[in-house]
Motif scaffolding. Structure first.
Motif, PDB file in Angstrom:
ATOM      1  N   THR A   1       0.816  -1.210   0.000  1.00 35.35           N
ATOM      2  CA  THR A   1       0.000   0.000   0.000  1.00 35.35           C
ATOM      3  C   THR A   1       0.851   1.262   0.000  1.00 35.35           C
TER       4      THR A   1
ATOM      5  N   THR B   1       2.825   1.854  -3.285  1.00 34.14           N
ATOM      6  CA  THR B   1       1.912   2.207  -4.376  1.00 34.14           C
ATOM      7  C   THR B   1       1.450   3.649  -4.232  1.00 34.14           C
TER       8      THR B   1
ATOM      9  N   ALA C   1      -3.879   1.851 -10.263  1.00 33.87           N
ATOM     10  CA  ALA C   1      -4.183   0.430 -10.109  1.00 33.87           C
ATOM     11  C   ALA C   1      -3.265  -0.432 -10.964  1.00 33.87           C
TER      12      ALA C   1
ATOM     13  N   GLY D   1       0.384  -0.079  -9.630  1.00 29.37           N
ATOM     14  CA  GLY D   1       0.477  -0.744  -8.338  1.00 29.37           C
ATOM     15  C   GLY D   1       0.521  -2.255  -8.465  1.00 29.37           C
ATOM     16  N   ARG D   2      -0.293  -2.808  -9.355  1.00 31.70           N
ATOM     17  CA  ARG D   2      -0.261  -4.255  -9.577  1.00 31.70           C
ATOM     18  C   ARG D   2       1.096  -4.683 -10.110  1.00 31.70           C
TER      19      ARG D   2
ATOM     20  N   VAL E   1      -5.346  -3.504  -6.115  1.00 31.05           N
ATOM     21  CA  VAL E   1      -5.112  -2.123  -5.665  1.00 31.05           C
ATOM     22  C   VAL E   1      -6.474  -1.472  -5.496  1.00 31.05           C
TER      23      VAL E   1
ATOM     24  N   VAL F   1      -4.311   5.677  -2.171  1.00 32.31           N
ATOM     25  CA  VAL F   1      -4.372   4.218  -2.159  1.00 32.31           C
ATOM     26  C   VAL F   1      -4.803   3.707  -0.788  1.00 32.31           C
TER      27      VAL F   1
ATOM     28  N   ALA G   1      -3.142  -2.280  -1.177  1.00 31.83           N
ATOM     29  CA  ALA G   1      -2.501  -2.874  -2.354  1.00 31.83           C
ATOM     30  C   ALA G   1      -1.678  -4.069  -1.904  1.00 31.83           C
TER      31      ALA G   1
ATOM     32  N   THR H   1      -7.782  -7.117  -2.084  1.00 34.29           N
ATOM     33  CA  THR H   1      -8.059  -5.866  -1.369  1.00 34.29           C
ATOM     34  C   THR H   1      -9.157  -6.028  -0.316  1.00 34.29           C
TER      35      THR H   1
END
Length: 302
Positions: free
Chosen positions: A23, A26, A41, A44-45, A163, A171, A174, A204
């Motif tokens: 988290t 990200t 998103a 972050g992935r 995310v 955020v 994540a 999540t």
């Protein structure tokens, strides 16, 4: 909750797994690149995925690069991890947006696209890195990473990434996990894992209900008696320095540097990973050009 990676083994030693909570890193990436929720998103992935891949390296000085290019509006996504899971990354179009899907979720697959490939490059300190590439399956990233291992390395893999972005764009959660069968594993193990993953629910949802990286593994490996091996923190970390940027400038060659000094009167270079700006005056550029000329003369000397 601080970001961390947890490693485990399960299924009588035939299953290895990694989980990550990411988290904070990200959120830092979001602030650095000023990303839209869709871009946050996707990036972050990718950061979570490459962090887990980096943590799998045995070479302390090694690194892993994950490049995703599916032809979607987000453009190319590039993320890098060291062997400690510390990551950095960027995407080509951080301001890209798409309508939400019918279920109210961000359309990461549409943003990434599927007309392209996912490429994983491992730098193990050898002359050339090990590079593998396969076509994208969905653009959702987790499925694409799993497909990469199945096709490129013949390793049955389950990957989940998530995310969650708040209405104010920061955020909320994540993380993800990566589960692989080791040689000698029974084929029905993957069916057991896939069933556990379905019952576990979205990453999540687990994290926002107080779950941790350990919780992710407990849920995804339910019934397989997971044993935690180690856990450690990691972060968003860029390795750029003025010295590295200077060396890159010198590598352009003396004529290019002279042209740069005369045409632009200096240079302003921005790191793609952390958006740090390095300014060079005309005099500094000319000095680097002179250094490049001297180096060239020494190389040409008999």
């Amino acid at each position: 909750m601080a970001d961390k990676i947890v490693k485990a083994i399960a299924g009588d030693g035939y299953v290895k797994a990694i989980a990550i909570t990411s988290t904070e890193l990200t959120e830092r990436a979001r602030k650095i690149h000023n990303t839209t929720p869709l871009a946050t998103a996707a990036l972050g992935r990718a950061l979570a995925a490459v962090s887990m891949l980096g943590s799998m390296l045995k070479e302390e000085a090694g690194s892993v690069t994950l490049r995703i290019n599916g032809g979607g509006p987000l453009g190319t996504i590039l993320t890098v991890s060291d062997s400690g899971g510390n990551v950095r990354g960027y995407l080509q179009n951080p301001d890209a947006e798409l309508p939400l899907k019918r279920n109210g979720k961000l359309d990461v697959g549409g943003g990434v696209g599927t007309d392209g490939s996912v490429t994983i490059s491992r730098d193990l300190g050898l002359k050339e890195p090990y590079v593998g590439s396969v076509p994208l399956v969905s653009g959702e990233i987790a499925e694409d990473v799993a497909a990469y291992f199945a096709e490129s390395e013949q390793t049955p893999t389950v990957c989940a990434l998530g995310v969650l972005v708040d209405v104010d764009h920061h955020v909320l959660a994540a993380g993800g996990y990566l589960i692989q069968l080791l040689p000698g594993a029974e084929e029905d193990l993957i069916d057991t894992i896939e069933q556990a993953v379905r019952e576990a629910g979205p990453v999540t949802s687990i994290l926002t209900n107080g779950g941790s990286a350990e919780t992710l593994l407990e849920r995804a490996l339910a019934g397989l008696n997971p044993e935690i091996l180690e856990s450690f923190p990691m972060e968003y970390r860029c390795y750029c320095t003025r010295d590295r940027v200077t060396r890159a400038l010198i590598s352009m060659g003396r004529q290019e540097l002279y042209d740069l000094a005369e045409e632009q009167g200096g240079a302003e270079l921005t790191c793609q990973f952390c958006d740090r700006v390095y300014d060079y005056t005309k005099e500094e550029i000319l000095g680097l050009a002179d250094s490049a000329r001297l180096k060239s003369r020494r190389n040409e000397a008999p």
